[in-house]
Design a protein around this motif. Structure first.
Motif, PDB file in Angstrom:
ATOM      1  N   ASP A  92     -37.824  23.819 -88.995  1.00 61.47           N
ATOM      2  CA  ASP A  92     -37.212  23.268 -87.790  1.00 61.47           C
ATOM      3  C   ASP A  92     -35.710  23.504 -87.782  1.00 61.47           C
ATOM      4  OD1 ASP A  92     -37.408  21.463 -85.340  1.00 61.47           O
ATOM      5  OD2 ASP A  92     -35.960  20.349 -86.563  1.00 61.47           O
ATOM      6  N   ALA A  93     -35.113  23.498 -88.981  1.00 64.85           N
ATOM      7  CA  ALA A  93     -33.673  23.720 -89.066  1.00 64.85           C
ATOM      8  C   ALA A  93     -33.309  25.192 -88.852  1.00 64.85           C
ATOM      9  CB  ALA A  93     -33.153  23.252 -90.423  1.00 64.85           C
ATOM     10  N   LEU A  94     -34.213  26.105 -89.195  1.00 65.75           N
ATOM     11  CA  LEU A  94     -33.917  27.530 -89.150  1.00 65.75           C
ATOM     12  C   LEU A  94     -34.410  28.231 -87.892  1.00 65.75           C
ATOM     13  CD1 LEU A  94     -34.721  28.514 -92.864  1.00 65.75           C
ATOM     14  CD2 LEU A  94     -32.480  28.028 -91.843  1.00 65.75           C
ATOM     15  N   LEU A  95     -35.524  27.733 -87.310  1.00 64.75           N
ATOM     16  CA  LEU A  95     -36.165  28.434 -86.204  1.00 64.75           C
ATOM     17  C   LEU A  95     -36.162  27.576 -84.942  1.00 64.75           C
ATOM     18  CD1 LEU A  95     -39.279  29.822 -88.126  1.00 64.75           C
ATOM     19  CD2 LEU A  95     -37.133  31.004 -87.634  1.00 64.75           C
ATOM     20  N   PRO A  96     -36.196  28.207 -83.772  1.00 61.46           N
ATOM     21  CA  PRO A  96     -36.271  27.434 -82.529  1.00 61.46           C
ATOM     22  C   PRO A  96     -37.604  26.682 -82.434  1.00 61.46           C
ATOM     23  CG  PRO A  96     -36.518  29.773 -82.091  1.00 61.46           C
ATOM     24  CD  PRO A  96     -36.096  29.661 -83.528  1.00 61.46           C
ATOM     25  N   ARG A  97     -37.565  25.528 -81.824  1.00 61.98           N
ATOM     26  CA  ARG A  97     -38.760  24.698 -81.702  1.00 61.98           C
ATOM     27  C   ARG A  97     -39.692  25.271 -80.636  1.00 61.98           C
ATOM     28  NH1 ARG A  97     -37.417  18.420 -81.322  1.00 61.98           N
ATOM     29  NH2 ARG A  97     -35.959  19.201 -82.906  1.00 61.98           N
ATOM     30  N   GLN A  98     -41.002  25.177 -80.862  1.00 60.46           N
ATOM     31  CA  GLN A  98     -41.994  25.640 -79.893  1.00 60.46           C
ATOM     32  C   GLN A  98     -42.271  24.520 -78.893  1.00 60.46           C
ATOM     33  OE1 GLN A  98     -44.975  26.954 -82.942  1.00 60.46           O
ATOM     34  NE2 GLN A  98     -45.003  28.825 -81.740  1.00 60.46           N
ATOM     35  N   THR A  99     -41.801  24.674 -77.678  1.00 60.17           N
ATOM     36  CA  THR A  99     -41.982  23.631 -76.664  1.00 60.17           C
ATOM     37  C   THR A  99     -43.135  24.016 -75.739  1.00 60.17           C
ATOM     38  OG1 THR A  99     -40.251  24.698 -75.363  1.00 60.17           O
ATOM     39  CG2 THR A  99     -39.601  22.839 -76.737  1.00 60.17           C
ATOM     40  N   VAL A 100     -44.340  23.875 -76.256  1.00 66.97           N
ATOM     41  CA  VAL A 100     -45.543  24.122 -75.460  1.00 66.97           C
ATOM     42  C   VAL A 100     -46.399  22.863 -75.508  1.00 66.97           C
ATOM     43  CG1 VAL A 100     -45.547  26.606 -75.832  1.00 66.97           C
ATOM     44  CG2 VAL A 100     -46.734  25.133 -77.440  1.00 66.97           C
ATOM     45  N   GLN A 101     -47.094  22.586 -74.404  1.00 65.88           N
ATOM     46  CA  GLN A 101     -48.003  21.451 -74.387  1.00 65.88           C
ATOM     47  C   GLN A 101     -49.421  21.949 -74.648  1.00 65.88           C
ATOM     48  OE1 GLN A 101     -49.235  19.772 -70.737  1.00 65.88           O
ATOM     49  NE2 GLN A 101     -48.053  21.164 -69.454  1.00 65.88           N
ATOM     50  N   LEU A 102     -50.095  21.280 -75.547  1.00 62.89           N
ATOM     51  CA  LEU A 102     -51.452  21.672 -75.925  1.00 62.89           C
ATOM     52  C   LEU A 102     -52.508  20.930 -75.116  1.00 62.89           C
ATOM     53  CD1 LEU A 102     -50.982  21.757 -79.805  1.00 62.89           C
ATOM     54  CD2 LEU A 102     -50.776  23.630 -78.163  1.00 62.89           C
ATOM     55  N   ASP A 103     -52.120  19.871 -74.436  1.00 64.25           N
ATOM     56  CA  ASP A 103     -53.029  19.102 -73.581  1.00 64.25           C
ATOM     57  C   ASP A 103     -54.270  18.629 -74.353  1.00 64.25           C
ATOM     58  OD1 ASP A 103     -53.509  17.891 -71.169  1.00 64.25           O
ATOM     59  OD2 ASP A 103     -54.668  19.568 -70.348  1.00 64.25           O
ATOM     60  N   LEU A 104     -54.060  18.176 -75.572  1.00 63.52           N
ATOM     61  CA  LEU A 104     -55.172  17.711 -76.392  1.00 63.52           C
ATOM     62  C   LEU A 104     -55.577  16.282 -76.053  1.00 63.52           C
ATOM     63  CD1 LEU A 104     -54.073  19.114 -79.885  1.00 63.52           C
ATOM     64  CD2 LEU A 104     -55.821  20.036 -78.350  1.00 63.52           C
ATOM     65  N   VAL A 105     -54.609  15.469 -75.648  1.00 66.51           N
ATOM     66  CA  VAL A 105     -54.874  14.056 -75.365  1.00 66.51           C
ATOM     67  C   VAL A 105     -54.351  13.726 -73.977  1.00 66.51           C
ATOM     68  CG1 VAL A 105     -54.519  11.672 -76.109  1.00 66.51           C
ATOM     69  CG2 VAL A 105     -54.623  13.497 -77.812  1.00 66.51           C
TER      70      VAL A 105
END
Length: 545
Positions: free
Chosen positions: A512-525
């Protein structure tokens, strides 16, 4: 010789050893020889230990206990029922001090062992199960009843909602982490105090019923509901992995829908987020959630000029009211510096699908209401029909229910006297629950003669609050810290406190400190699967369930 009661220990051992050997050969279930004598005599009993090391002989142990004046100089217990070793055998050796019969202790079968049932595998129940298993060493049956097959490390749940940690990293498997403990995947519905039986429902809806000799109630707490119009329908709690996954998807979804609309009012409402409750959970959810939405918004050029508005609301005079004022000020300064609106002495008067009305009269258009007001004891506590204090089961300082010495309770669901603050009860915190679980295990073991019964007493070692990014507030051992130093202490503490998966958690933090965060919704719940009123948010339910 018959009048000599000062025979050498070597003579006594050599005389008894042949009979003990015969006993071991005749019984595959011989468990141990318990020897009473002077502690320095232990080397003389080593042949007995070797004898019990026979492959069918059970535990190779010869405990040594202090002299018992009533028995004379020595007494060997372990050979009763063996031909030639009834009460007169000692006299035949010319040792008049052997004035009690010896006996064979046989290893109990599964049906013979006493059963300890632990209801709940939160901080208290999980710790108690692990501790009691180590102390009992198989002498008692330990059954842990919990609706999930994992212990949830709740302090890191906001990082799951923020997409920093994989949800599996905060779910500690019971299998492998609770050796010697039988796990029953079920939820406790009722306890029959007279019959000493627990009724529960398993993961597939089947009814289960089992008896107990000792019962530890550690069912914890659930979301606290207040009689505010619309809150139960439009707010969502934050006590489970399912709720954390829903919140993460919901936050990202609102940013995506805001970017897709041309309606300025709708865009503003979807980019406004309200968190009610500025305790531990609410403060950390607001801190982590704001950073997630800012990151998601930066990737959408259409929202460049649209601010992401976050409100942290609490009726207390300051945020983190249960902590030292210095920590509260640090957290307030950090969040306010990021643009979080902190509304103290304020609460929600009404919630609708279009927004929330605050107690000061302001209406805030929003599609996001996160309920972190606090917790209440699990409803099972009230169903017991035992004395309670604000919904918590009353226990004494030994964590025992008055009038029911076979029942123990600890954690959020127990009103435990705070011996460091006479007249008060311990707070509903993970720190207390963990240490109460350990003490409860010790006191249960004491009822079987394996530990000393002691009262619960604990002084706070400090508090930690993660404020997202490189920020935190902490006061370990009373030393106030903030910024990077507090962040290092906070994460170090969590790595030490969590059971298993430390390398995976540290790995997620590094990525998380080195790479950009993945902002995707998985719609699991979906939101309908985790209503605020649900007492088991760890199990999402669909409309048809």
């Amino acid at each position: 010789m018959a009048s000599d009661t000062t025979l050498s220990r070597s003579f006594v051992c050599s005389a008894l050893l042949p009979v003990a050997r015969d006993a071991a050969k005749s019984s595959a279930h011989l468990r141990t020889l318990v020897v009473y004598g002077e502690e320095e005599a232990q080397e003389d009993w080593e042949p007995f230990a070797a004898l019990l090391g026979h492959e069918d002989a059970g535990d190779p142990a010869v405990p040594i206990a202090p002299d018992d004046p009533a028995l004379g100089r020595f007494a060997v217990r372990g050979l009763e029922g063996v031909s030639g070793c009834e009460g007169g055998y000692a006299a035949s050796l010319g040792i008049s001090a052997f004035n009690t019969p010896c006996r064979v202790e046989r290893k109990p079968s599964m049906a013979d062992r006493q059963r300890v049932v632990i209801a709940g595998a939160g901080f208290a129940g999980f710790t108690a199960a692990r501790r009691l298993s180590r102390l009992a060493k198989g002498a008692i049956e330990i059954v842990l009843i919990n609706p999930t097959d994992y212990f949830l490390y709740l302090p890191l749940l906001p990082e799951v909602a923020a997409g920093i940690l994989d949800p599996r990293k905060v779910a500690i498997p019971l299998a492998g982490n609770c050796p010697g403990v039988r796990h029953l995947l079920a939820a406790v519905d009722r306890v029959d105090l007279e019959a000493r039986r627990v009724e529960c429902t398993d993961a597939e809806g089947g009814r289960r019923d089992l008896g107990y000799d000792r019962l530890l109630i550690a069912v914890g707490s659930v979301n606290k509901l207040l009689p505010i119009p619309g809150v139960a329908e439009h707010a969502h709690g934050f006590r489970s992995i399912a709720e954390a996954l829903y919140l993460r998807d919901h936050l990202i979804r609102q940013i995506e829908l805001a970017d897709a609309t041309d309606d300025a009012k709708e865009r503003e409402a979807r980019c406004t987020f309200v968190v009610v409750g500025a305790g531990y959970t609410g403060t950390e959810v607001a801190a982590q959630g704001q950073l997630l939405t800012l990151d998601a918004k930066r990737r959408r050029p259409g929202l460049r000029d649209q601010p992401a508005r976050w409100l942290l609301v609490d009726q207390a005079p300051r945020i983190l009211p249960e902590l030292d004022e210095r920590l509260s000020r640090t957290a307030h300064r950090t969040l306010a510096g990021r643009g979080v609106e902190i509304r103290t002495r304020t609460t929600v008067a009404e919630a609708t699908s279009e927004g929330v009305k605050l107690s000061d009269g302001e209406f805030v258009p929003t599609r996001s209401l996160v309920w972190c007001v606090g917790v209440r004891p699990d409803p099972l506590i009230e169903s017991l029909g035992l004395p309670t204090e604000k919904g918590r089961l009353i226990v004494d300082e030994y964590l025992t229910v008055p009038g029911h010495p076979e029942i123990f309770a600890c954690g959020d669901g127990a009103a435990v006297p705070d011996l460091t603050r006479p007249g008060e009860y311990t707070a509903m915190t993970a720190q207390h629950a963990t240490r109460q679980g350990k003490q409860a295990a010790d006191n249960i073991a004491a009822t079987y003669g394996r530990r000393e019964r002691r009262p619960y007493r604990h002084s706070d070692l400090g508090f930690l609050v993660d404020l997202g990014g490189a920020k935190a507030a902490a006061n370990p051992l009373g030393v106030p810290l903030s910024g990077v130093a507090a962040k290092a202490v906070t994460r170090g503490y969590h790595l030490l406190a969590v059971h298993g998966g430390r390398a995976r958690i540290a790995g997620n933090w590094l990525l998380d400190a080195l790479l950009p965060r993945q902002t995707v919704q998985l719609d699991l719940v979906r939101g309908s699967s985790v209503p605020l009123a649900c007492t088991t948010p760890e199990h999402p339910h669909g409309p048809g369930d």
